[in-house]
Design a protein around this motif. Structure first.
Motif, mmCIF file in Angstrom:
data_model
loop_
_atom_site.group_PDB
_atom_site.id
_atom_site.type_symbol
_atom_site.label_atom_id
_atom_site.label_comp_id
_atom_site.label_asym_id
_atom_site.label_seq_id
_atom_site.Cartn_x
_atom_site.Cartn_y
_atom_site.Cartn_z
ATOM 1 N N SER A 1 3.914 3.275 4.203
ATOM 2 C CA SER A 1 2.549 2.770 4.324
ATOM 3 C C SER A 1 1.790 3.512 5.419
ATOM 4 O O SER A 1 2.367 3.985 6.396
ATOM 5 N N TYR A 2 0.481 3.589 5.245
ATOM 6 C CA TYR A 2 -0.383 4.255 6.214
ATOM 7 C C TYR A 2 -0.679 3.287 7.357
ATOM 8 O O TYR A 2 -1.368 2.287 7.171
ATOM 9 N N LEU A 3 -0.177 3.595 8.535
ATOM 10 C CA LEU A 3 -0.312 2.672 9.652
ATOM 11 C C LEU A 3 -1.750 2.562 10.139
ATOM 12 O O LEU A 3 -2.127 1.559 10.741
ATOM 13 N N ALA A 4 -2.548 3.578 9.889
ATOM 14 C CA ALA A 4 -3.954 3.521 10.299
ATOM 15 C C ALA A 4 -4.777 2.595 9.421
ATOM 16 O O ALA A 4 -5.941 2.321 9.725
ATOM 17 N N ASP A 5 -4.200 2.098 8.328
ATOM 18 C CA ASP A 5 -4.939 1.267 7.375
ATOM 19 C C ASP A 5 -4.658 -0.224 7.543
ATOM 20 O O ASP A 5 -5.073 -1.034 6.705
ATOM 21 N N GLN A 6 -3.952 -0.600 8.597
ATOM 22 C CA GLN A 6 -3.535 -1.995 8.721
ATOM 23 C C GLN A 6 -4.710 -2.957 8.870
ATOM 24 O O GLN A 6 -4.668 -4.084 8.358
ATOM 25 N N PHE A 7 -5.753 -2.552 9.554
ATOM 26 C CA PHE A 7 -6.923 -3.417 9.716
ATOM 27 C C PHE A 7 -7.549 -3.709 8.353
ATOM 28 O O PHE A 7 -7.892 -4.854 8.047
ATOM 29 N N ASN A 8 -7.712 -2.653 7.549
ATOM 30 C CA ASN A 8 -8.253 -2.845 6.197
ATOM 31 C C ASN A 8 -7.412 -3.832 5.412
ATOM 32 O O ASN A 8 -7.943 -4.705 4.701
ATOM 33 N N GLU A 9 -6.105 -3.671 5.512
ATOM 34 C CA GLU A 9 -5.214 -4.502 4.708
ATOM 35 C C GLU A 9 -5.279 -5.969 5.134
ATOM 36 O O GLU A 9 -5.128 -6.861 4.292
ATOM 37 N N LYS A 10 -5.527 -6.203 6.414
ATOM 38 C CA LYS A 10 -5.682 -7.584 6.870
ATOM 39 C C LYS A 10 -6.916 -8.228 6.233
ATOM 40 O O LYS A 10 -6.863 -9.358 5.728
ATOM 41 N N ILE A 11 -8.041 -7.521 6.274
ATOM 42 C CA ILE A 11 -9.255 -8.072 5.669
ATOM 43 C C ILE A 11 -9.066 -8.227 4.167
ATOM 44 O O ILE A 11 -9.453 -9.243 3.577
ATOM 45 N N ASP A 12 -8.465 -7.226 3.559
ATOM 46 C CA ASP A 12 -8.235 -7.265 2.115
ATOM 47 C C ASP A 12 -7.434 -8.506 1.721
ATOM 48 O O ASP A 12 -7.664 -9.115 0.665
#
Length: 512
Positions: free
Chosen positions: A467-478
């Motif tokens: 997984s892309y660690l820089a995308d964790q914020f997006n995934e939380k909102i998603d």
């Protein structure tokens, strides 16, 4: 409201340039008239040659040929080799900027294009192989490939070249500060990338709905400003303000019996790919850089701050009933905004160029991505990934000429493609000298943030392929979640280790 003198001078300069669009503007004499479609023709924008002196003044070569290796964008092209009246006005200016660059510098540019998007990693290997033989002097690369090209030693330090002037407005004002690593700048972007503005994140505004739903009256009552543009100018355009203005905006437009569906009227719409802007809009970084290299920002590990930020976004986005959030398919918000169903739409500027500009009866504008907190200094936003980073290769036979080429192409882009893209996203309003539209676009472009974690996104994957660690914020909102401590607990050290690995590669690069 009184505008600053500097802004009015900028507006006037841009307006004078755009007035030279010729036939396109003849059909746009009144604000309320539908402009002529210029996507299949139109005069080429003439450059503004009356600006201040340039580092390129007196720079002229002896007819040398430089070789450029470039990727093929799926959106606006970076290269047009033959002029045609059948080309759209943007594409005509893409041709013109290269033609004028070659003439001004007295050089020839041999530009080879190949597939090189995120799904074509062989572009990197081709560049690496070619660099050993000095086959290319400059490279136009997909945004994330700039990271791989840098760590593999392909990129020269652009700060060493006297004919590159990164104070010129063709280059984003914060680009050098944000992209410099170990006191070196290995790649650059700005107006030289036709796709950068095209992929800039904006909030589109349906101006008819502003009137219908009494948005400006609400702004006057709640914030003491005259209208949405003044709210933006005064720094009061925040997440809270945006969600407050969308409050109550819903209508069962598709007669589905009262259940909220994609075809209804909403106050705001967006998609998964754009919600990263709620992190950028807070002025937060994932990776920062100084003379000692890259490091994980304290913003990212401040659990309390991030959880407050997530709550400020997730609750109204999911629970208010006035927002439409499409998790994956970007077509629904784009098409439904064009259909007049959304007051605000957080989206890339490309939606206007592709869809909104061609939609009869759609009256719209654009404002920057809002701030998290009114006290923040300025607005901040990300651009979507498919833009171009330019570089001079370490194997270049004509490195100095290549650097001059980048500067000259950027300056011509500033006076040609930049204006044409603005005009072809905002119908005739930009060309007519609408000062509000002009100012908002300047603020939108200035809001761009170059987050190194997005450029090095592929280097920040779990195990190299996870997984892309820089995308964790997006995934939380998603996922509609507001917890952040598990992200810090699970990934902080791994992120630091991955960033240290990038630093190790950068330190080993040749000092040139």
């Amino acid at each position: 409201m009184q505008k600053q003198t500097k802004l009015w001078m900028r507006v006037l300069a841009l307006t004078l340039v755009v007035l030279m669009l010729g036939s396109m503007l003849l059909a746009c004499k009144k604000k309320d008239e539908t402009p002529a479609d210029t996507t299949n023709g139109g005069d080429v924008v003439a450059p503004n040659n009356g600006e201040k002196s340039s580092v390129l003044d007196g720079v002229r070569y002896n007819g040398e040929t430089i070789n450029v290796y470039g990727w093929i964008p799926a959106n606006i092209v970076e290269l047009v080799t033959e002029f045609s009246a059948e080309l759209g006005v943007v594409e005509q200016n893409v041709y013109k900027r290269l033609d004028e660059t070659q003439k001004q510098l007295n050089i020839k540019v041999n530009w080879k294009e190949e597939n090189g998007s995120g799904s074509h990693p062989e572009f990197i290997q081709n560049a690496v192989n070619a660099n050993t033989t000095g086959a290319y002097d400059a490279i136009c690369a997909y945004s994330q490939w700039a990271a791989a090209l840098t760590t593999q030693g392909i990129c020269k330090n652009l700060l060493q070249f006297n004919t590159l002037d990164f104070t010129h407005p063709a280059w984003p004002k914060d680009m050098v500060d944000q992209l410099t690593m170990f006191d070196k700048l290995y790649f650059c972007t700005g107006d030289i990338s036709t796709n950068l503005i095209f992929m800039t994140s904006v909030v589109f505004v349906n101006t008819d709905m502003v009137s219908t739903w009494g948005i400006n009256e609400k702004i006057q009552q709640l914030y003491g400003e005259e209208d949405l543009y003044d709210l933006v100018r005064e720094g009061k355009w925040t997440y809270d303000a945006m969600f407050e203005l969308t409050d109550g905006i819903w209508r069962d437009s598709d007669s589905s019996g009262g259940s909220k569906t994609a075809g209804d009227t909403y106050g705001l719409s967006t998609t998964t790919g754009l919600i990263c802007n709620f992190y950028a809009g807070a002025g937060y970084n994932i990776i920062e850089s100084d003379e000692e290299g890259l490091y994980l920002s304290e913003d990212y590990t401040n659990i309390d701050s991030i959880e407050k930020l997530l709550k400020a976004v997730v609750d109204p986005l999911f629970d208010s009933g006035y927002c439409y959030f499409k998790e994956s398919d970007s077509s629904s918000p784009k098409l439904n905004f064009a259909a007049g169903l959304h007051l605000f739409c957080l989206a890339p500027a490309s939606h206007a160029y592709i869809t909104h500009y061609h939609t009869d009866g759609l009256n719209y504008s654009a404002v920057p991505v809002p701030k998290y907190d009114a006290a923040q200094d300025g607005y901040h936003s990300y651009h979507s990934y498919p833009y171009s980073n330019y570089l001079v290769t370490t194997g270049a036979a004509h490195a100095d000429i290549a650097a001059s080429f980048l500067q000259c192409l950027a300056q011509w882009s500033y006076d040609t493609t930049r204006i044409a893209i603005f005009e072809n996203t905002m119908k005739a309003r930009f060309a007519q000298g609408d000062s509000d539209v002009t100012e908002m676009w300047e603020m939108i472009v200035d809001s761009q943030t170059f987050e190194l974690a997005r450029i090095f996104r592929r280097d920040l994957r779990r195990g190299g392929t996870g997984s892309y660690l820089a995308d964790q914020f997006n995934e939380k909102i998603d996922a509609g979640r507001t917890d952040w401590s598990n992200i810090v607990d699970s990934y902080e050290q791994e992120l630091k280790d991955l960033i240290a690995a990038i630093n190790a590669k950068l330190i080993e690069l040749p000092n040139k």
